[in-house]
Design a protein around this motif. Sequence first.
Motif, PDB file in Angstrom:
ATOM      1  N   TYR A   5      35.949  -0.317  22.262  1.00  0.00           N
ATOM      2  CA  TYR A   5      34.797  -0.106  21.393  1.00  0.00           C
ATOM      3  C   TYR A   5      33.642   0.383  22.270  1.00  0.00           C
ATOM      4  O   TYR A   5      33.261  -0.294  23.230  1.00  0.00           O
ATOM      5  CB  TYR A   5      34.406  -1.399  20.681  1.00  0.00           C
ATOM      6  N   ILE A   6      33.108   1.562  21.948  1.00  0.00           N
ATOM      7  CA  ILE A   6      32.005   2.131  22.716  1.00  0.00           C
ATOM      8  C   ILE A   6      30.707   1.775  21.999  1.00  0.00           C
ATOM      9  O   ILE A   6      30.489   2.168  20.855  1.00  0.00           O
ATOM     10  CB  ILE A   6      32.139   3.657  22.858  1.00  0.00           C
ATOM     11  N   ILE A   7      29.863   1.012  22.665  1.00  0.00           N
ATOM     12  CA  ILE A   7      28.655   0.439  22.068  1.00  0.00           C
ATOM     13  C   ILE A   7      27.431   1.053  22.731  1.00  0.00           C
ATOM     14  O   ILE A   7      27.357   1.119  23.965  1.00  0.00           O
ATOM     15  CB  ILE A   7      28.673  -1.089  22.234  1.00  0.00           C
ATOM     16  N   HIS A  42      31.830   4.399  18.713  1.00  0.00           N
ATOM     17  CA  HIS A  42      33.155   5.012  18.776  1.00  0.00           C
ATOM     18  C   HIS A  42      34.197   3.921  18.981  1.00  0.00           C
ATOM     19  O   HIS A  42      33.907   2.874  19.574  1.00  0.00           O
ATOM     20  CB  HIS A  42      33.260   6.024  19.929  1.00  0.00           C
ATOM     21  N   VAL A  43      35.410   4.183  18.516  1.00  0.00           N
ATOM     22  CA  VAL A  43      36.527   3.265  18.739  1.00  0.00           C
ATOM     23  C   VAL A  43      37.732   4.079  19.192  1.00  0.00           C
ATOM     24  O   VAL A  43      38.077   5.093  18.578  1.00  0.00           O
ATOM     25  CB  VAL A  43      36.877   2.478  17.463  1.00  0.00           C
ATOM     26  N   HIS A  44      38.359   3.633  20.267  1.00  0.00           N
ATOM     27  CA  HIS A  44      39.558   4.284  20.787  1.00  0.00           C
ATOM     28  C   HIS A  44      40.723   3.297  20.673  1.00  0.00           C
ATOM     29  O   HIS A  44      40.803   2.347  21.452  1.00  0.00           O
ATOM     30  CB  HIS A  44      39.351   4.711  22.241  1.00  0.00           C
ATOM     31  N   GLU A  75      31.473  10.898  25.387  1.00  0.00           N
ATOM     32  CA  GLU A  75      30.744  10.057  24.435  1.00  0.00           C
ATOM     33  C   GLU A  75      29.631   9.283  25.132  1.00  0.00           C
ATOM     34  O   GLU A  75      28.510   9.160  24.606  1.00  0.00           O
ATOM     35  CB  GLU A  75      31.712   9.102  23.747  1.00  0.00           C
ATOM     36  N   ILE A  76      29.923   8.770  26.313  1.00  0.00           N
ATOM     37  CA  ILE A  76      28.923   8.011  27.064  1.00  0.00           C
ATOM     38  C   ILE A  76      27.761   8.909  27.471  1.00  0.00           C
ATOM     39  O   ILE A  76      26.583   8.528  27.373  1.00  0.00           O
ATOM     40  CB  ILE A  76      29.568   7.352  28.297  1.00  0.00           C
ATOM     41  N   GLU A  77      28.068  10.117  27.929  1.00  0.00           N
ATOM     42  CA  GLU A  77      27.002  11.047  28.306  1.00  0.00           C
ATOM     43  C   GLU A  77      26.067  11.305  27.126  1.00  0.00           C
ATOM     44  O   GLU A  77      24.835  11.336  27.282  1.00  0.00           O
ATOM     45  CB  GLU A  77      27.606  12.364  28.792  1.00  0.00           C
ATOM     46  N   ALA A  78      26.645  11.501  25.939  1.00  0.00           N
ATOM     47  CA  ALA A  78      25.833  11.751  24.748  1.00  0.00           C
ATOM     48  C   ALA A  78      24.980  10.535  24.399  1.00  0.00           C
ATOM     49  O   ALA A  78      23.806  10.671  24.023  1.00  0.00           O
ATOM     50  CB  ALA A  78      26.730  12.129  23.571  1.00  0.00           C
ATOM     51  N   GLU A 103      20.544   9.892  24.445  1.00  0.00           N
ATOM     52  CA  GLU A 103      19.714   9.482  23.316  1.00  0.00           C
ATOM     53  C   GLU A 103      18.527   8.665  23.806  1.00  0.00           C
ATOM     54  O   GLU A 103      18.546   8.103  24.895  1.00  0.00           O
ATOM     55  CB  GLU A 103      20.537   8.649  22.329  1.00  0.00           C
ATOM     56  N   ALA A 104      17.508   8.611  22.969  1.00  0.00           N
ATOM     57  CA  ALA A 104      16.323   7.829  23.328  1.00  0.00           C
ATOM     58  C   ALA A 104      16.704   6.370  23.491  1.00  0.00           C
ATOM     59  O   ALA A 104      17.520   5.827  22.742  1.00  0.00           O
ATOM     60  CB  ALA A 104      15.252   7.970  22.250  1.00  0.00           C
TER      61      ALA A 104
END
Length: 229
Positions: free
Chosen positions: A155-157, A165-167, A181-184, A188-189
Amino acid sequence: MIPSPSSPLARIAAVLCASLALAPAAGCGGAPPPAAAPAVGGGLIGAAAPELTAEIVSGEGPSTLGEARGKVVIVDFWATYCLPCRKSFPAYQRIVDRFGADVAVIAVALDAPEDVSKEQLVAFADEAEVSFRILWDKDESAVKTYRPPRMPTAYIIDRGGVVRHVHAGYTDGEEEKISREIEALLAEAAPPAEASSPAAPPAESPSSPAAPPTGAPQTGPGDGARPSP
């Protein structure tokens, strides 16, 4: 190590693996699911990630989402008998090494306590050469709230504590997807800081002149009374 058939976690694992019988490499050791299969989020995508209260086994970094606030977090559900987990662990360590303090991994073991020891969990992490935090979901509280569809499931939190996101499963190319996904998320603010409690008004200085006696005219702030805010 295969869990005891009598344990609740073993029954969960058996169901997960049975559901993957036609796609062995996606989880518990099988082939990726069909490309058209929808992503499984367990109803958590876009929602606040449930807090983790599992037992600490080893590793460095935050052990709760509260401690990880402000970081992008990978909450990974795994088990010692999960073959793809042996590939995902080193990948997550590379991600931590790449992004540094901005990213944390919290890996939650789902092995039943009657099947493995704490030393075996530590040995798994040592063999994979990872240093991130390892937890043990002994009371099954985490698996019941997150309901991972297979192992491993990550789970990407985001930095505000929301599941983005969920893988489900781990296949070749997963590391690159998660890194993008982490870079995006890092771009973010940052979430607003939690409001702190208002400061108490300053105490009167001992050297302040004494208040005038009763009935004396009030001349303003300079007479020793606290000025209006």
